[in-house]
Design an enzyme around this catalytic site. Structure first.
Site, mmCIF file in Angstrom:
data_model
loop_
_atom_site.group_PDB
_atom_site.id
_atom_site.type_symbol
_atom_site.label_atom_id
_atom_site.label_comp_id
_atom_site.label_asym_id
_atom_site.label_seq_id
_atom_site.Cartn_x
_atom_site.Cartn_y
_atom_site.Cartn_z
ATOM 1 C CB SER A 228 -0.896 0.013 1.247
ATOM 2 O OG SER A 228 -1.554 1.255 1.406
ATOM 3 C CE1 TYR B 63 -4.513 -2.369 4.617
ATOM 4 C CE2 TYR B 63 -3.583 -0.322 3.780
ATOM 5 C CZ TYR B 63 -4.104 -1.569 3.553
ATOM 6 O OH TYR B 63 -4.227 -2.047 2.270
ATOM 7 C CE LYS C 55 -1.663 -4.070 2.908
ATOM 8 N NZ LYS C 55 -1.807 -5.340 2.174
#
Length: 242
Positions: free
Chosen positions: A134, A147, A151
């Site tokens: 991401s 998150y 990543k």
């Protein structure tokens, strides 16, 4: 078009938008695709659409991953399975959510790589792995402590795996997409106060589509990328580079 005839490629997260688009492109290019997800029911639409072989396992369970992948003759892998978790600051984050995001996005992808790479080494044909990371691993995004951390860990898994597996002719890369505006994303990224400033910062000024991400994934799997490994490819309209 890339030719994946007689190559078996596992795609996790195949019931999702990016995973599904990747399955469709790989099947069209002649690959034998194993479409993986958490449940067989969730995979029914992509299997009916493409003829891919369904495979269900829990990305948080090493035993399920090991049992699912043992005996498969894999040439390639797309680690697309993931979970967004929550929007929270470091002060407000729920550590249980953080742990689950890490368990799925980073640990789960590593476990798939662990058992898939064993198959690829056994076959001795080389191969390719693409991890779907991401833009949140490349720049700080408000509310993305869990998150983004997962990543960033995945990007390092990519680099170390590329280093370790290159001797077997196995390439490992990641793609780092911006937002694909699905209903799941729209609840946050579709808010005017979030969407407007973000798109203003992005040179191309639009969100990505599933095919915008699937195309580079297939490229990195293909022989056209034969000399690319350990790379993190932003697919973000220029957002992280300006």
């Amino acid at each position: 078009m890339a030719d994946f005839t007689e190559k078996t490629i596992l795609v996790t997260g195949a019931s999702g938008g990016i995973g599904g688009a990747t399955v469709r492109r790989l099947v069209a290019a002649g690959a034998d695709v194993i479409a993986a997800g958490s449940t067989l029911e969730g995979l029914e639409p992509i299997v009916a659409d493409t003829g891919a072989t369904p495979l269900a396992f829990d990305l948080t369970s090493e035993s399920e991953i090991r049992e699912a992948l043992e005996g498969l003759d894999l040439w390639g892998v797309v680690n697309c399975g993931g979970w967004g978790g929550e929007i929270a600051s470091p002060v407000d984050t729920d550590i249980a959510v953080f742990d689950k995001v890490i368990a799925i996005n980073a640990r789960g992808s590593l476990l798939v790589t662990k058992y898939a790479a064993a198959s690829m080494i056994r076959l001795g044909r080389g191969g390719a792995i693409v991890n779907v990371s991401s833009q949140a691993s490349l720049v700080a995004l408000t509310g993305h402590i869990s998150y983004g951390s997962s990543k960033a860990a995945l990007d390092n898994i990519t680099r170390v795996s590329a280093l370790e597996l290159g001797q077997f002719g196995i390439r490992v890369n990641s793609v780092n997409p911006t937002v694909v505006m699905t209903p799941m994303s729209a609840w946050y990224w579709g808010r005017p106060e979030i969407e407007g400033p973000t798109l203003e910062r992005m040179p191309l000024g639009r969100w990505a589509t599933e095919d915008d991400i699937a195309g580079p994934i297939v490229f990195l799997l293909s022989d056209d990328a034969a000399m690319i490994t350990g790379a993190a490819l932003p697919i973000d309209g220029g957002y992280t580079n300006v």
